[in-house]
Design an enzyme around this catalytic site. Sequence first.
Site, mmCIF file in Angstrom:
data_model
loop_
_atom_site.group_PDB
_atom_site.id
_atom_site.type_symbol
_atom_site.label_atom_id
_atom_site.label_comp_id
_atom_site.label_asym_id
_atom_site.label_seq_id
_atom_site.Cartn_x
_atom_site.Cartn_y
_atom_site.Cartn_z
ATOM 1 N N ASP A 30 -30.892 13.732 0.168
ATOM 2 C CA ASP A 30 -29.627 13.629 -0.618
ATOM 3 C C ASP A 30 -28.799 14.954 0.065
ATOM 4 O O ASP A 30 -29.101 15.970 0.811
ATOM 5 C CB ASP A 30 -30.147 14.396 -2.324
ATOM 6 C CG ASP A 30 -28.828 14.355 -2.576
ATOM 7 O OD1 ASP A 30 -29.330 14.070 -3.820
ATOM 8 O OD2 ASP A 30 -28.569 15.561 -3.270
ATOM 9 N N ASN A 86 -32.105 10.271 -13.792
ATOM 10 C CA ASN A 86 -31.452 10.583 -14.268
ATOM 11 C C ASN A 86 -30.942 9.186 -14.656
ATOM 12 O O ASN A 86 -29.968 8.377 -13.791
ATOM 13 C CB ASN A 86 -30.097 11.444 -13.385
ATOM 14 C CG ASN A 86 -30.496 12.894 -13.207
ATOM 15 O OD1 ASN A 86 -31.896 13.253 -13.895
ATOM 16 N ND2 ASN A 86 -30.314 13.825 -12.617
ATOM 17 N N GLN A 93 -26.505 11.269 -15.100
ATOM 18 C CA GLN A 93 -26.249 10.434 -13.617
ATOM 19 C C GLN A 93 -25.629 10.396 -12.739
ATOM 20 O O GLN A 93 -23.658 10.001 -13.843
ATOM 21 C CB GLN A 93 -26.979 9.366 -14.491
ATOM 22 C CG GLN A 93 -26.821 7.647 -13.434
ATOM 23 C CD GLN A 93 -26.892 6.996 -13.084
ATOM 24 O OE1 GLN A 93 -27.676 6.128 -14.457
ATOM 25 N NE2 GLN A 93 -27.021 5.634 -12.320
ATOM 26 N N HIS A 99 -31.348 5.231 -9.041
ATOM 27 C CA HIS A 99 -32.300 6.225 -8.039
ATOM 28 C C HIS A 99 -33.120 7.210 -8.734
ATOM 29 O O HIS A 99 -33.064 7.375 -9.392
ATOM 30 C CB HIS A 99 -30.955 6.812 -6.876
ATOM 31 C CG HIS A 99 -29.913 7.971 -7.588
ATOM 32 N ND1 HIS A 99 -28.643 7.465 -8.410
ATOM 33 C CD2 HIS A 99 -30.229 8.847 -8.152
ATOM 34 C CE1 HIS A 99 -28.159 7.647 -8.952
ATOM 35 N NE2 HIS A 99 -28.731 9.280 -8.816
ATOM 36 N N HIS A 101 -35.459 11.090 -7.420
ATOM 37 C CA HIS A 101 -35.038 12.401 -7.447
ATOM 38 C C HIS A 101 -36.812 12.326 -7.037
ATOM 39 O O HIS A 101 -37.059 12.442 -7.815
ATOM 40 C CB HIS A 101 -34.531 13.254 -7.381
ATOM 41 C CG HIS A 101 -32.973 12.974 -8.227
ATOM 42 N ND1 HIS A 101 -32.053 14.032 -7.069
ATOM 43 C CD2 HIS A 101 -32.240 12.162 -8.805
ATOM 44 C CE1 HIS A 101 -30.211 13.245 -8.027
ATOM 45 N NE2 HIS A 101 -31.201 12.386 -9.142
HETATM 46 P P1 5GP Z 1 -27.701 11.791 -10.181
HETATM 47 O O1 5GP Z 1 -26.767 13.198 -10.869
HETATM 48 O O2 5GP Z 1 -27.086 10.266 -10.629
HETATM 49 O O3 5GP Z 1 -28.972 11.566 -10.609
HETATM 50 O O4 5GP Z 1 -27.427 11.728 -8.540
HETATM 51 C C1 5GP Z 1 -26.605 11.899 -7.463
HETATM 52 C C2 5GP Z 1 -27.798 12.104 -6.181
HETATM 53 O O5 5GP Z 1 -26.895 11.809 -5.165
HETATM 54 C C3 5GP Z 1 -26.874 14.414 -6.543
HETATM 55 O O6 5GP Z 1 -27.986 14.370 -6.026
HETATM 56 C C4 5GP Z 1 -25.911 13.820 -5.108
HETATM 57 O O7 5GP Z 1 -25.495 15.019 -4.813
HETATM 58 C C5 5GP Z 1 -26.399 12.825 -4.032
HETATM 59 N N1 5GP Z 1 -25.677 12.485 -3.201
HETATM 60 C C6 5GP Z 1 -24.121 11.476 -4.066
HETATM 61 N N2 5GP Z 1 -23.425 10.883 -3.136
HETATM 62 C C7 5GP Z 1 -24.080 10.557 -1.793
HETATM 63 C C8 5GP Z 1 -24.125 10.201 -0.196
HETATM 64 O O8 5GP Z 1 -22.757 10.094 0.138
HETATM 65 N N3 5GP Z 1 -25.026 10.622 0.385
HETATM 66 C C9 5GP Z 1 -26.064 10.995 -0.183
HETATM 67 N N4 5GP Z 1 -27.872 11.387 0.433
HETATM 68 N N5 5GP Z 1 -26.193 12.033 -1.005
HETATM 69 C C10 5GP Z 1 -25.460 11.388 -2.126
#
Ligand code: 5GP
Length: 113
Positions: A30, A86, A93, A99, A101
């Site tokens: 991440d 999420n 999300q 995805h 985590h």
């Molecule tokens: P969500 O909030 O949708 O469950 O999690 C999205 C996750 O993607 C977040 O933890 C954020 O830090 C990560 N993320 C967002 N954009 C990128 C990216 O371009 N590369 C990587 N490796 N992680 C990302």
Amino acid sequence: MSDCIFCKIANREIPSDLVYEDDVIAAFHDLEPQAPVHVLIVPKKHIESLDDVDFEDMEAMGWLMKKVKDIAKDLGLENGYRLVCNTGEDGMQTVKHLHFHLLGRRKMTWPPG
Ligand code: 5GP
Ligand code: ZN
């Protein structure tokens, strides 16, 4: 999906810190880690969220779940870990490509915020 950041990462169109990849899934660090180990595990197929998983995705989803422990082991998470998915607005999300985590190497708290 052409404008999806995780599709681009999974297809190696943009660089990421990949920790595992096969034909079906990819796992990468991440960008903003919330634990000493924070990896995202995604199906390569663009599925928007857990709400959009269909019968035809069962094999890929089963494979992803089977690989979690292997990825966790490779990352040295022998003491346990947390897997978070999420989903949707209330689930907070932010990236609309399914995805999971994988968080570890610290004691998690409960309940999550
Ligand atoms: P969500 O909030 O949708 O469950 O999690 C999205 C996750 O993607 C977040 O933890 C954020 O830090 C990560 N993320 C967002 N954009 C990128 C990216 O371009 N590369 C990587 N490796 N992680 C990302
Ligand atoms: Zn996508």
